[in-house]
Enzyme design. Structure first.
Site, PDB file in Angstrom:
ATOM      1  N   SER A 303      10.121  51.526 -48.532  1.00  0.00           N
ATOM      2  CA  SER A 303       9.294  50.590 -47.765  1.00  0.00           C
ATOM      3  C   SER A 303       8.421  49.734 -48.744  1.00  0.00           C
ATOM      4  O   SER A 303       8.053  50.077 -49.536  1.00  0.00           O
ATOM      5  CB  SER A 303       8.391  51.495 -46.765  1.00  0.00           C
ATOM      6  OG  SER A 303       7.336  51.996 -47.426  1.00  0.00           O
ATOM      7  N   ASP A 304       7.903  48.783 -47.967  1.00  0.00           N
ATOM      8  CA  ASP A 304       6.597  47.990 -48.665  1.00  0.00           C
ATOM      9  C   ASP A 304       5.593  49.300 -48.367  1.00  0.00           C
ATOM     10  O   ASP A 304       5.599  49.986 -47.568  1.00  0.00           O
ATOM     11  CB  ASP A 304       6.458  46.751 -47.994  1.00  0.00           C
ATOM     12  CG  ASP A 304       5.640  46.041 -49.269  1.00  0.00           C
ATOM     13  OD1 ASP A 304       4.942  46.661 -50.192  1.00  0.00           O
ATOM     14  OD2 ASP A 304       5.780  44.681 -49.054  1.00  0.00           O
TER      15      ASP A 304
END
Ligand SMILES: *[C@@H]1O[C@H](CO)[C@@H](O)[C@H](O)[C@H]1NC(C)=O
Ligand SMILES: *[C@@H]1O[C@H](CO)[C@@H](O)[C@H](O)[C@H]1NC(C)=O
Ligand SMILES: *[C@@H]1O[C@H](CO)[C@@H](O)[C@H](O)[C@H]1NC(C)=O
Ligand SMILES: *[C@@H]1O[C@H](CO)[C@@H](O)[C@H](O)[C@H]1NC(C)=O
Length: 785
Positions: A303-304
């Site tokens: 994920s960011d």
């Protein structure tokens, strides 16, 4: 401590304070853990485990490892800061490192705290892209990959997974992170992605030689349709990008598909934003159906940073924290950047929202990458990449490459009456270098996500190589904002010298992560400074712009007191040398703009409107050279040189293509019935068999050797609704001596290069006439289906 803070502040969404805490935790944690932390996995005591056996397959080893973990140990491994598991001899691992344009301590995996204190800092990507030279791109990322290994071998890397390249399309000129990308064209971005991944991971330039082993791991980000950071109060966390199937198919997705299929990238980052209502990291169709099933992606998905938290806490897409965790792992994400999972995965499991098999699936992907990086094969010094030493970091060759990238990227936009190059006389001409960027600091010339450069040459030092007594005046001292008294002083300086170079533009205070621009003009009173100095100077002045995104410089373009204009992006640690070499004629500029430069009125278009295609009925002008129909300051692909180049189509193997396989469909556009074929129905073999060879002759008519990118476009004979105005299909850079003639051969494959996306997002080939375009030359071809 201070150093590492200032290197991290622009990155991702972390608040400064949490980074300070993080650094502290890291430091103390590291010291306490020293005695129990194994230096590497599969050393002598633990090497009998099957996961340590290099004769077994990667996934078998990963499965064995995961099968030995308790639930708590498993959950702890699902975040970017993965702790050690001493009972199995497994050291800690840091998934987050950065290497956008050089190995950087912008993430937390790289420390530069030992014998290696810096790494080669190449130009910011937008400038490197302007060379249109995939061979150069590959050499750069290969150098980055080797330097990354050297840093690891020196014990200064806590991981070998790098969160680059950034391959989102530079859709809107205001985007603060457009500087990190290769520009607005999906083909250029796709090719950049492929060469970057191949070089970094240890594949050959043509691909296909990468086995299971990775030199370093690249990550295609941000998947997908992420290109708004913070615009007029709307941020990337809340933004819901409304994207059509058609735009997804031929603009937003091709870079990712290529990064994965052709580049064989081992990582993907899902983006913060939603697309058509669904947060990217929670999108099963995107992560699993598209990336893994359709494109055969076999790496890990991160994920960011904090992107999982926001799914519940900001977007409200998930009702509870546990739902957010369950959503992302079911969608196919493997590791969270952040700590939300540490807090909520256990309860998600207990509430039967998150099945253990999803956790195991994610962990198998994660450990497969660590095994492929050679981190479970015992002493890493004895392995393939174990011998890469610190002498490769900041080597002469790598710094030469950084210089070349800046020289080949810088774009000459105007050169009236051949004002440039300036004369290299003895004694040297008298020169003044004026402007807020004239002696730009490393923070300006490197662009964001920078590392610590080997040895930076400032622009001013570059000029002093040619004119020892160069006078410097900032014109504006408080960032790019100008003060009236300073403008007056700058004018007095300009009056005294033969030549004036004005160095203006933007910096990270104007365009950066979490900060998009609202205007396209030069900031503050820069235009006033330019006009005042130009008016007072003896000769027409030279204007140099440092910026990632384009600025509207229409008045300078038409001002006869401004003789030359150069765009230098953010040119990296040797940008000062590169720029001076161009201005004084030791290098012939050949860069071409990788983005459209729009006039300032473009800001009437809301940045939030993701549509690529123009909509004449509502006055929407469309985006990028492929669809934008309004006036331009400079267009995509524009760039002058000290040489003039001429082109000729030498041969085209077929100019009448007949496609008589599979069914023909009909559609109506602009009240004309159009016959077309679906590319997916033609099949691979037909597509391969239809290729057309195009040979183009090019002549350097100047009196200087030059590197020149040749851009081949295609345009439909009749512009039809929804189709691009034109499309780049092939490009290559050639080096030609003064007066030399050369030729380039391009292979055109109709399924790839003549197809357009229809409204359903399917690629089709339409019947009709087409034009091949190179420079001012055209060549017609005809397609029947
Ligand atoms: C997550 O937890 C780790 C380990 O406790 C800590 O070092 C780190 O600072 C935390 N990360 C964030 C983003 O808060
Ligand atoms: C130019 O910048 C460098 C590095 O930031 C600095 O050391 C130097 O003093 C500056 N030169 C002038 C003339 O201001
Ligand atoms: C197209 O192919 C079909 C069947 O293979 C054949 O009958 C037909 O004559 C072909 N048409 C043309 C125009 O070549
Ligand atoms: C398509 O065909 C080419 C040449 O025949 C081959 O090299 C390639 O692997 C094929 N691709 C797929 C996806 O089948």
């Amino acid at each position: 401590m201070k150093e590492s803070i200032s290197h991290s502040i622009s990155q991702h969404s972390m608040a400064l304070s949490s980074i300070a805490i993080l650094c502290l935790l890291f430091f103390t944690h590291h010291q306490l853990a020293e005695s129990t932390q194994p230096p590497y996995a599969c050393g002598s005591e633990s090497s009998t485990y099957p996961f340590c056996n290099p004769k077994l397959g990667i996934s078998e080893r990963a499965k064995d490892l995961v099968s030995r973990l308790t639930l708590d140990e498993k959950i702890a491994q699902l975040v970017n800061t993965a702790p050690s598991i001493p009972r199995l001899g497994i050291p800690s691992y840091q998934w987050w490192s950065e290497a956008l344009h050089g190995v950087a301590d912008a993430g937390i995996g790289i420390t530069f705290n030992g014998i290696i204190k810096s790494a080669t800092s190449f130009p910011q990507v937008i400038l490197t892209a302007a060379s249109f030279d995939p061979n150069l791109w590959y050499q750069i990322s290969k150098a980055i990959g080797r330097e990354a290994r050297a840093v690891y071998n020196a014990g200064e890397a806590k991981g070998m997974t790098f969160w680059a390249p950034n391959i989102n399309i530079f859709r809107d000129p205001r985007w603060g992170r457009g500087q990190e990308t290769p520009g607005e064209d999906p083909l250029v971005t796709a090719e950049y992605a492929v060469t970057y991944v191949r070089g970094l991971q240890g594949d050959s330039i043509k691909g296909g030689t990468l086995g299971e082993r990775l030199q370093a791991s690249a990550c295609c980000k941000h998947f997908t349709a992420y290109d708004l950071d913070q615009w007029k109060g709307l941020d990337r966390f809340l933004f819901d990008a409304r994207v059509t199937s058609q735009d997804l198919a031929d603009t937003y997705q091709p870079p990712f598909q290529n990064c994965i299929q052709k580049g064989r990238a081992s990582g993907i980052m899902c983006a913060y934003n939603r697309v058509n209502g669904v947060p990217n990291c929670a999108d099963f169709n995107l992560l699993t159906k598209t990336a893994r099933k359709q494109w055969n992606f076999d790496g890990y998905i991160t994920s960011d940073c904090e992107a999982v938290t926001i799914i519940h806490e900001k977007q409200g897409y998930a009702k509870t924290a546990e739902d957010a965790i369950a959503d992302v792992f079911r969608a196919g994400m493997d590791v969270e950047c952040g700590n939300y999972t540490l807090k909520h995965a256990k309860s998600a499991v207990l509430e039967k929202k998150l099945p253990i098999y999803q956790i195991d699936r994610a962990l198998e992907n994660l450990f497969s990458i660590r095994i492929r990086l050679g981190l479970f094969d015992g002493n890493p010094a004895k392995l393939t990449y174990g011998t890469i030493g610190p002498n490769e970091v900041c080597s002469k060759q790598h710094r030469q490459l950084a210089l070349e990238a800046a020289r080949d990227g810088i774009v000459l936009l105007k050169n009236t009456a051949s004002l440039l190059p300036l004369p290299k006389t003895k004694p040297s001409i008298s020169l003044a270098v004026i402007g807020p960027n004239a002696n730009a600091s490393s923070k300006v010339v490197l662009g964001n996500y920078y590392g610590r450069p080997c040895k930076l040459v400032t622009l001013l030092e570059g000029f002093k190589n040619y004119a020892k007594d160069t006078i410097y005046h900032p014109g504006c001292s408080d960032g790019p904002q100008c003060d009236f008294a300073e403008i007056e002083q700058a004018v007095e300086v300009a009056k005294k010298v033969d030549y004036v170079v004005l160095v203006m533009g933007l910096d990270q205070s104007q365009e950066r992560e979490s900060h998009d621009r609202e205007y396209l003009e030069l900031p503050g009173r820069q235009e006033e400074l330019i006009n005042s100095v130009a008016k007072a100077s003896k000769k027409p002045v030279i204007l140099v712009l440092l910026c990632g995104g384009p600025v509207d410089i229409t008045s300078a373009k038409f001002d006869s007191k401004i003789g030359a204009i150069l765009w230098a992006g953010y040119p990296g640690e040797l940008g000062g040398l590169a720029l001076a070499q161009i201005i004084f004629g030791d290098h012939n500029p050949g860069g071409r703009l990788p983005i459209t430069w729009y006039p300032k009125d473009f800001i009437k278009v809301p940045m939030t409107d993701m549509r690529m295609r123009a909509d004449p009925a509502s006055g929407y002008p469309g985006r990028t050279y492929r669809f934008y129909t309004g006036p331009k300051v400079y267009e995509f692909g524009y760039g002058l040189s000290y040489s003039k180049y001429s082109y000729k189509f030498l041969s085209v193997t077929q100019n009448n293509l007949h496609i008589n396989q599979s069914s023909t469909h009909l559609t109506v556009k602009n009240s004309e019935a159009i016959r077309y074929k679906h590319v997916s129905e033609l099949g691979n073999e037909t597509c391969q068999s239809m290729s057309v060879s195009v040979t183009i002759g090019v002549e350097n008519q100047g009196n200087m050797v030059g590197k020149h990118p040749i851009l081949l476009f295609i345009r439909q004979g009749k512009q039809r609704n929804g189709n691009p105005v034109k499309q780049l299909v092939r490009f290559q850079s050639v080096k030609l001596d003064a007066g030399e003639k050369g030729r380039v051969a391009f292979e055109l494959r109709p399924c790839e290069h003549l197809s357009v996306a229809n409204e359903a997002g399917l690629m089709v080939i339409e019947e009709g006439s087409y034009l091949l375009l190179v420079g001012d030359q055209e060549y017609p071809i005809n397609v029947t289906v």
